[in-house]
Design a protein around this motif. Structure first.
Motif, PDB file in Angstrom:
ATOM      1  N   LEU B  49       0.822  -1.061   0.058  1.00 36.58           N
ATOM      2  CA  LEU B  49       0.071  -0.133   0.037  1.00 36.58           C
ATOM      3  C   LEU B  49       0.784   1.063   0.076  1.00 36.58           C
ATOM      4  CD1 LEU B  49      -2.544  -1.270   2.938  1.00 36.58           C
ATOM      5  CD2 LEU B  49      -2.531  -1.485   0.395  1.00 36.58           C
ATOM      6  N   LEU B  50       0.787   2.027  -0.964  1.00 34.69           N
ATOM      7  CA  LEU B  50       1.834   3.120  -1.246  1.00 34.69           C
ATOM      8  C   LEU B  50       1.435   4.418  -1.326  1.00 34.69           C
ATOM      9  CD1 LEU B  50       4.970   3.665  -2.168  1.00 34.69           C
ATOM     10  CD2 LEU B  50       4.279   3.373  -4.356  1.00 34.69           C
ATOM     11  N   ASP B  51       1.573   5.179  -0.180  1.00 42.56           N
ATOM     12  CA  ASP B  51       1.380   6.387  -0.285  1.00 42.56           C
ATOM     13  C   ASP B  51       2.451   7.168  -1.113  1.00 42.56           C
ATOM     14  OD1 ASP B  51       0.771   9.283   0.060  1.00 42.56           O
ATOM     15  OD2 ASP B  51       0.910   9.301   2.176  1.00 42.56           O
ATOM     16  N   ILE B  52       2.080   7.735  -2.190  1.00 43.79           N
ATOM     17  CA  ILE B  52       3.112   8.532  -3.201  1.00 43.79           C
ATOM     18  C   ILE B  52       3.714   9.737  -2.536  1.00 43.79           C
ATOM     19  CG2 ILE B  52       2.277   6.977  -5.379  1.00 43.79           C
ATOM     20  CD1 ILE B  52       0.804   9.257  -6.217  1.00 43.79           C
ATOM     21  N   MET B  53       2.883  10.542  -1.906  1.00 42.37           N
ATOM     22  CA  MET B  53       3.501  11.748  -1.441  1.00 42.37           C
ATOM     23  C   MET B  53       4.240  11.588  -0.264  1.00 42.37           C
ATOM     24  SD  MET B  53       0.068  13.881  -2.597  1.00 42.37           S
ATOM     25  CE  MET B  53       0.506  15.701  -1.859  1.00 42.37           C
ATOM     26  N   GLN B  68      12.685  -2.472 -12.078  1.00 40.90           N
ATOM     27  CA  GLN B  68      13.980  -2.535 -12.393  1.00 40.90           C
ATOM     28  C   GLN B  68      14.393  -3.912 -11.475  1.00 40.90           C
ATOM     29  OE1 GLN B  68      15.849   0.662 -10.747  1.00 40.90           O
ATOM     30  NE2 GLN B  68      15.303   1.944 -12.500  1.00 40.90           N
ATOM     31  N   GLN B  69      13.821  -4.394 -10.468  1.00 40.12           N
ATOM     32  CA  GLN B  69      14.345  -5.439 -10.014  1.00 40.12           C
ATOM     33  C   GLN B  69      13.440  -6.851 -10.194  1.00 40.12           C
ATOM     34  OE1 GLN B  69      13.978  -4.438  -5.482  1.00 40.12           O
ATOM     35  NE2 GLN B  69      14.981  -2.576  -5.927  1.00 40.12           N
ATOM     36  N   ARG B  70      12.739  -6.470 -11.129  1.00 44.02           N
ATOM     37  CA  ARG B  70      11.940  -7.564 -11.717  1.00 44.02           C
ATOM     38  C   ARG B  70      10.898  -8.181 -10.814  1.00 44.02           C
ATOM     39  NH1 ARG B  70      13.035  -8.302 -16.826  1.00 44.02           N
ATOM     40  NH2 ARG B  70      14.933  -7.530 -17.550  1.00 44.02           N
ATOM     41  N   LYS B  71      10.570  -7.447  -9.691  1.00 46.97           N
ATOM     42  CA  LYS B  71       9.629  -7.971  -8.679  1.00 46.97           C
ATOM     43  C   LYS B  71       8.072  -7.669  -9.157  1.00 46.97           C
ATOM     44  CE  LYS B  71      12.201  -7.758  -4.554  1.00 46.97           C
ATOM     45  NZ  LYS B  71      12.077  -7.321  -3.096  1.00 46.97           N
ATOM     46  N   ARG B  72       7.242  -8.873  -8.447  1.00 43.59           N
ATOM     47  CA  ARG B  72       5.828  -8.777  -9.146  1.00 43.59           C
ATOM     48  C   ARG B  72       5.003  -8.441  -8.133  1.00 43.59           C
ATOM     49  NH1 ARG B  72       3.942 -11.505 -13.706  1.00 43.59           N
ATOM     50  NH2 ARG B  72       1.881 -10.544 -12.853  1.00 43.59           N
ATOM     51  N   ASP B  73       5.431  -7.680  -7.029  1.00 41.07           N
ATOM     52  CA  ASP B  73       4.532  -7.402  -5.903  1.00 41.07           C
ATOM     53  C   ASP B  73       3.255  -6.499  -6.415  1.00 41.07           C
ATOM     54  OD1 ASP B  73       7.054  -8.057  -5.206  1.00 41.07           O
ATOM     55  OD2 ASP B  73       7.120  -6.677  -3.485  1.00 41.07           O
ATOM     56  N   ASN B  74       2.217  -7.086  -5.854  1.00 47.77           N
ATOM     57  CA  ASN B  74       0.912  -5.924  -6.134  1.00 47.77           C
ATOM     58  C   ASN B  74       1.199  -4.832  -5.492  1.00 47.77           C
ATOM     59  OD1 ASN B  74      -0.654  -8.049  -7.418  1.00 47.77           O
ATOM     60  ND2 ASN B  74      -0.662  -9.252  -5.457  1.00 47.77           N
ATOM     61  N   VAL B  75       0.743  -3.539  -6.147  1.00 52.10           N
ATOM     62  CA  VAL B  75       0.786  -2.469  -5.445  1.00 52.10           C
ATOM     63  C   VAL B  75      -0.510  -1.847  -5.618  1.00 52.10           C
ATOM     64  CG1 VAL B  75       2.117   0.121  -5.595  1.00 52.10           C
ATOM     65  CG2 VAL B  75       3.299  -2.181  -6.127  1.00 52.10           C
ATOM     66  N   ILE B  76      -0.966  -1.229  -4.451  1.00 51.44           N
ATOM     67  CA  ILE B  76      -2.224  -0.279  -4.424  1.00 51.44           C
ATOM     68  C   ILE B  76      -1.627   1.273  -3.985  1.00 51.44           C
ATOM     69  CG2 ILE B  76      -4.374   0.450  -3.407  1.00 51.44           C
ATOM     70  CD1 ILE B  76      -4.850  -2.673  -2.862  1.00 51.44           C
ATOM     71  N   ILE B  77      -1.617   2.047  -5.034  1.00 45.15           N
ATOM     72  CA  ILE B  77      -1.196   3.664  -4.612  1.00 45.15           C
ATOM     73  C   ILE B  77      -2.277   4.184  -3.875  1.00 45.15           C
ATOM     74  CG2 ILE B  77      -1.022   5.703  -5.796  1.00 45.15           C
ATOM     75  CD1 ILE B  77       0.508   4.360  -8.094  1.00 45.15           C
ATOM     76  N   ILE B  78      -2.057   4.788  -2.630  1.00 38.40           N
ATOM     77  CA  ILE B  78      -2.824   5.552  -1.984  1.00 38.40           C
ATOM     78  C   ILE B  78      -2.655   6.991  -2.291  1.00 38.40           C
ATOM     79  CG2 ILE B  78      -3.667   6.065   0.644  1.00 38.40           C
ATOM     80  CD1 ILE B  78      -3.215   3.034   0.717  1.00 38.40           C
ATOM     81  N   SER B  79      -3.294   7.811  -2.308  1.00 41.00           N
ATOM     82  CA  SER B  79      -2.941   9.084  -2.678  1.00 41.00           C
ATOM     83  C   SER B  79      -3.817  10.050  -2.273  1.00 41.00           C
ATOM     84  CB  SER B  79      -2.609   9.387  -4.341  1.00 41.00           C
ATOM     85  OG  SER B  79      -2.506  10.820  -4.329  1.00 41.00           O
ATOM     86  N   ALA B  80      -3.341  11.153  -1.638  1.00 43.12           N
ATOM     87  CA  ALA B  80      -4.200  12.360  -1.219  1.00 43.12           C
ATOM     88  C   ALA B  80      -4.596  13.296  -2.402  1.00 43.12           C
ATOM     89  CB  ALA B  80      -3.543  13.239  -0.269  1.00 43.12           C
ATOM     90  N   ARG B  81      -3.749  13.124  -3.672  1.00 46.16           N
ATOM     91  CA  ARG B  81      -4.160  13.898  -4.810  1.00 46.16           C
ATOM     92  C   ARG B  81      -4.889  13.037  -5.885  1.00 46.16           C
ATOM     93  NH1 ARG B  81      -1.305  18.339  -6.320  1.00 46.16           N
ATOM     94  NH2 ARG B  81       0.590  17.545  -4.927  1.00 46.16           N
ATOM     95  N   ASP B  82      -6.254  13.210  -5.641  1.00 47.44           N
ATOM     96  CA  ASP B  82      -7.021  12.399  -6.673  1.00 47.44           C
ATOM     97  C   ASP B  82      -6.931  12.949  -7.943  1.00 47.44           C
ATOM     98  OD1 ASP B  82      -8.747  10.789  -7.787  1.00 47.44           O
ATOM     99  OD2 ASP B  82     -10.388  11.523  -6.764  1.00 47.44           O
ATOM    100  N   SER B  83      -5.967  12.591  -8.530  1.00 47.42           N
ATOM    101  CA  SER B  83      -5.579  13.126  -9.858  1.00 47.42           C
ATOM    102  C   SER B  83      -5.311  12.060 -10.962  1.00 47.42           C
ATOM    103  CB  SER B  83      -4.370  14.010 -10.052  1.00 47.42           C
ATOM    104  OG  SER B  83      -3.504  13.480 -10.600  1.00 47.42           O
ATOM    105  N   LEU B  84      -6.220  12.425 -12.134  1.00 46.08           N
ATOM    106  CA  LEU B  84      -6.511  11.429 -13.055  1.00 46.08           C
ATOM    107  C   LEU B  84      -4.985  11.061 -13.759  1.00 46.08           C
ATOM    108  CD1 LEU B  84      -8.575   9.924 -14.615  1.00 46.08           C
ATOM    109  CD2 LEU B  84      -8.334  11.377 -16.420  1.00 46.08           C
ATOM    110  N   ASP B  85      -3.945  12.231 -13.912  1.00 46.73           N
ATOM    111  CA  ASP B  85      -2.489  12.016 -14.104  1.00 46.73           C
ATOM    112  C   ASP B  85      -1.716  10.907 -13.471  1.00 46.73           C
ATOM    113  OD1 ASP B  85      -3.054  13.659 -16.182  1.00 46.73           O
ATOM    114  OD2 ASP B  85      -2.373  15.511 -15.418  1.00 46.73           O
ATOM    115  N   ASP B  86      -1.928  11.086 -12.225  1.00 51.12           N
ATOM    116  CA  ASP B  86      -1.099  10.217 -11.011  1.00 51.12           C
ATOM    117  C   ASP B  86      -1.797   8.949 -11.357  1.00 51.12           C
ATOM    118  OD1 ASP B  86       0.330  12.236 -10.115  1.00 51.12           O
ATOM    119  OD2 ASP B  86      -0.530  12.436  -8.020  1.00 51.12           O
ATOM    120  N   LYS B  87      -2.894   8.705 -11.516  1.00 47.94           N
ATOM    121  CA  LYS B  87      -3.572   7.484 -11.517  1.00 47.94           C
ATOM    122  C   LYS B  87      -2.995   6.456 -12.657  1.00 47.94           C
ATOM    123  CE  LYS B  87      -8.029   5.183 -11.410  1.00 47.94           C
ATOM    124  NZ  LYS B  87      -9.836   5.639 -11.279  1.00 47.94           N
ATOM    125  N   ILE B  88      -3.307   7.432 -13.843  1.00 45.24           N
ATOM    126  CA  ILE B  88      -2.660   6.546 -15.229  1.00 45.24           C
ATOM    127  C   ILE B  88      -1.403   6.488 -15.239  1.00 45.24           C
ATOM    128  CG2 ILE B  88      -2.259   7.279 -17.608  1.00 45.24           C
ATOM    129  CD1 ILE B  88      -4.882   8.846 -17.419  1.00 45.24           C
TER     130      ILE B  88
END
Lengths: 429, 227
Positions: B49-53, B68-88
């Motif tokens: 669970l990744l807060d990007i800020m 780069q490390q070729r890891k396949r961990d699942n990532v859910i971005i958690i962001s205070a900035r609900d921005s489409l750009d960040d999302k995409i």
């Protein structure tokens, strides 16, 4: 009015009385000078005649080609004593050779001979025609006026434009300037102190306004973003209490109330962010959106949500009305207008939604007209509705401004009308 | 299941950790970009669970490092900035989901489950609770093997609760989730009640062993069968 026109007008206005005054003075001075000369000549002439007459010599011939004339009339003593002995005046005299009357300067004088006989001598000398003089002076004055005026205006305009060029450069720059958008710097290729100072002041003001505009824009955005994390914490903690502490009925009710208030803040915050984004132009991607379909989809949803109000909603929509918009903004526009209509319609009343020729009209029953000047302002609410953000119509307005749509509120015959007009009819079947 | 929470705000980190631990996940936390980077390099997680800020860097760069490390961990971005750009951008860089703040715990849990399920079954998205199974993509519900026909709203409600078993859900929250943004401001929630009544009747008639219980008339909770 342009400054140069104002200057030209003023120059012409100032020149008129100046020239008139000068023409009058010039006229009187000329007349005075001519009369002076004429009077001197008449004096000499009359002296000559009187001397000859008293000496008993031959009088000068009347017809000597000079058009001068004289007459000697014996007058009684009483008359002579009642009159002044020397008098100059203007009169019309008849000149027999020319067979016409001409203006003349006349000297009338009285003398007596050795026998105490009184005579009146009138010497006349044709002079100039005053009217001719006036006309000539007038003509030349007018000519002078216009020549002077044209020259003056020409020179002034030239000098004006030469020296005011930095001002016009600045004005052009101001025309291109949009508040909140950084542009080219203020042109400042002048060595005139005043203009340089003005340019600097404008540059500083523009820079300051840009900074303030950016700050203001960012402030709401930043404040809203900063609120997201604490809001998440609060919400999650309430949820944790609900799910893990087996609360009793009263506690659940309280927690839910807290949650609803929290959701209200969350919604308010989201809406403010959305407004900021719209005003920042952060919705560049547009796609074809069928407004008719969108309304057709959303209206039944609201009908269901507000079912208990028994509102009669009539739709009059074309099959398609496709416009190019960001779909989430299109949906913001439509849902907020619909919600507004549903929320502000008394139970059992009627809503009419029609879409024709690029004009969307949403009409709903309501007796009291709203304040059209403020209805689209943020947080303006005629009467506070629980759970309402007060931003719905501000959002509608922001979307309209973003796409240059015309929005209007009207109240007529006990109904509210919200009318949105798309500037160009893009496509309608 | 091991989950890494990358979040700089202590209180949020703590409540997320508590909620996830309760769901029997093994939870580790990182408070800064550097700490997260170090943990990601050293260990493998099922879900991040990744807060990007973050105070010392943009969380999006962590996605690059993972790649780069070729890891396949699942990532859910958690962001205070609900921005489409960040999302995409985030999804492009390999994140599996994007959850804007503020979020409900139940929503977070549902997203984690969904991401883990997707990762495990390679795209198959069936939800199963007791004898009820639900396929979100094909909108099909089966009870004890036989199909249960549901109306659109009934299905949406069931899906919402299947993703949040044991969570008490306020009617207004449910209304907003199923009916859309403005539904939570309705005068009353008869419309929720009406749909819920039908759904519960259908589930009972089909013999489902899950139950959506009304809690004091304020909200609902899905109770899965006790095993």
């Amino acid at each position: 009015m342009k400054l140069i026109y104002r200057i030209a007008l003023r120059l012409s206005a100032v020149l008129i009385p100046l020239m008139a005054l000068w023409a009058t003075l010039f006229y009187f001075m000329t007349v005075d000078e001519i009369n002076d000369e004429a009077d001197d000549a008449l004096g000499d002439y009359s002296e000559l005649i009187i001397i000859r007459m008293l000496a008993g010599r031959e009088l000068p011939p009347l017809n000597d080609g000079s058009n001068n004339s004289y007459s000697i009339t014996p007058i009684p003593r009483e008359y002579a004593e009642s009159k002044s002995h020397i008098e100059y005046y203007d009169a019309e005299v008849y000149i027999p050779e020319k067979e016409e009357t001409e203006p003349a300067r006349i000297l009338s004088t009285i003398f007596c001979d050795n026998d105490d006989n009184y005579y009146e001598l009138k010497v006349a000398m044709p002079t100039f025609e005053k009217e001719d003089l006036v006309r000539t002076i007038l003509f030349w004055i007018i000519l002078l006026y216009f020549t002077l005026l044209i020259t003056l205006i020409g020179v002034t305009t030239w000098i004006f434009h030469r020296s005011m060029r930095p001002l016009y450069d600045l004005l052009q720059w101001l025309d291109r300037f949009t508040p909140g958008k950084p542009g080219s710097p203020v042109p400042d290729n002048t060595n005139i102190t005043e203009f340089h100072k003005l340019n600097q002041a404008v540059q500083e003001a523009a820079d300051r306004s840009l900074v303030l505009f950016e700050q203001q824009k960012q402030f709401i955005g930043n404040a809203s973003h900063e609120l997201q994390t604490p809001l998440a914490i609060l919400g999650n903690r309430i949820e944790w209490l609900l799910d893990n502490t087996e609360p009793n009925e009263k506690q659940v009710e309280e927690l839910f109330k807290m949650q609803r208030s929290l959701n209200h803040i969350v919604r308010l915050n989201k809406t403010l962010l959305l407004l900021t984004k719209i005003e920042n132009g952060q919705f560049p991607e547009s796609s074809p959106v069928d407004i008719a379909a969108l309304i057709g989809e959303q209206a039944p949803l609201y009908n269901e949500i507000y079912e208990s109000r028994h509102i009669d909603c009539h739709l009059d929509l074309p099959d398609h009305f496709v416009v190019s918009m960001n779909d989430s903004l299109a949906s913001t526009l439509v849902t907020n207008l619909l919600k507004n209509a549903y929320v502000h319609t008394e139970p059992g009343h009627r809503i009419d939604i029609s879409l024709h020729n690029g004009t969307l009209t949403i009409a709903n029953d309501g007796d009291t007209p709203l304040d059209a000047a403020h209805i689209f302002d943020r947080f303006y609410q005629g009467h506070k509705k629980e759970g309402s953000t007060g931003l719905g119509l501000a959002l509608v307005k922001a979307v309209c401004r973003y796409y240059n749509l015309h929005i209007e509120y009207r109240h007529a015959n006990g109904r509210h009308y919200f009318i949105v007009t798309w500037p160009l009819k893009r496509k309608e079947k | 299941m091991k989950i890494l929470i990358v979040e700089d705000e202590p209180s949020l980190r703590e409540i997320m950790q508590r909620a996830l631990t309760q769901e029997h996940y093994v939870v580790e936390t990182a408070t800064t970009y550097a700490e997260a980077d170090a943990k990601l390099a050293a260990y493998t997680y099922d879900c991040i669970l990744l807060d990007i800020m973050l105070p010392d860097g943009n969380g999006l760069h962590l996605l690059e490092h993972l790649k780069q490390q070729r890891k396949r961990d699942n990532v859910i971005i958690i962001s205070a900035r609900d921005s489409l750009d960040d999302k995409i951008l985030g999804l492009d860089m390999g994140a599996d989901d994007y959850l804007p703040k503020p979020f409900h715990t139940a929503e977070l849990l549902a997203r984690i489950k969904s991401v883990l399920r997707r990762g495990k079954s390679g795209g198959e998205m069936e939800l199963r609770l007791g004898n009820v199974s639900l396929e979100p993509e094909s909108s099909r519900v089966r009870v004890a093997g036989s199909e249960l026909p549901l109306l659109k709203k009934e299905f949406d409600i069931l899906l919402y609760f299947m993703q949040r078993p044991n969570h008490l859900v306020d009617k207004s929250v449910l209304a907003e989730a199923v009916w859309g943004d403005h539904a939570d401001q309705a005068d009353n929630f008869h419309f929720v009640y009406a749909q819920m009544k039908n759904l519960r009747r259908k589930l009972t008639e089909a013999g489902a062993d899950i139950e959506i219980k009304s809690i004091y008339g304020f909200g609902y909770k899905l109770i899965p069968p006790t095993e």
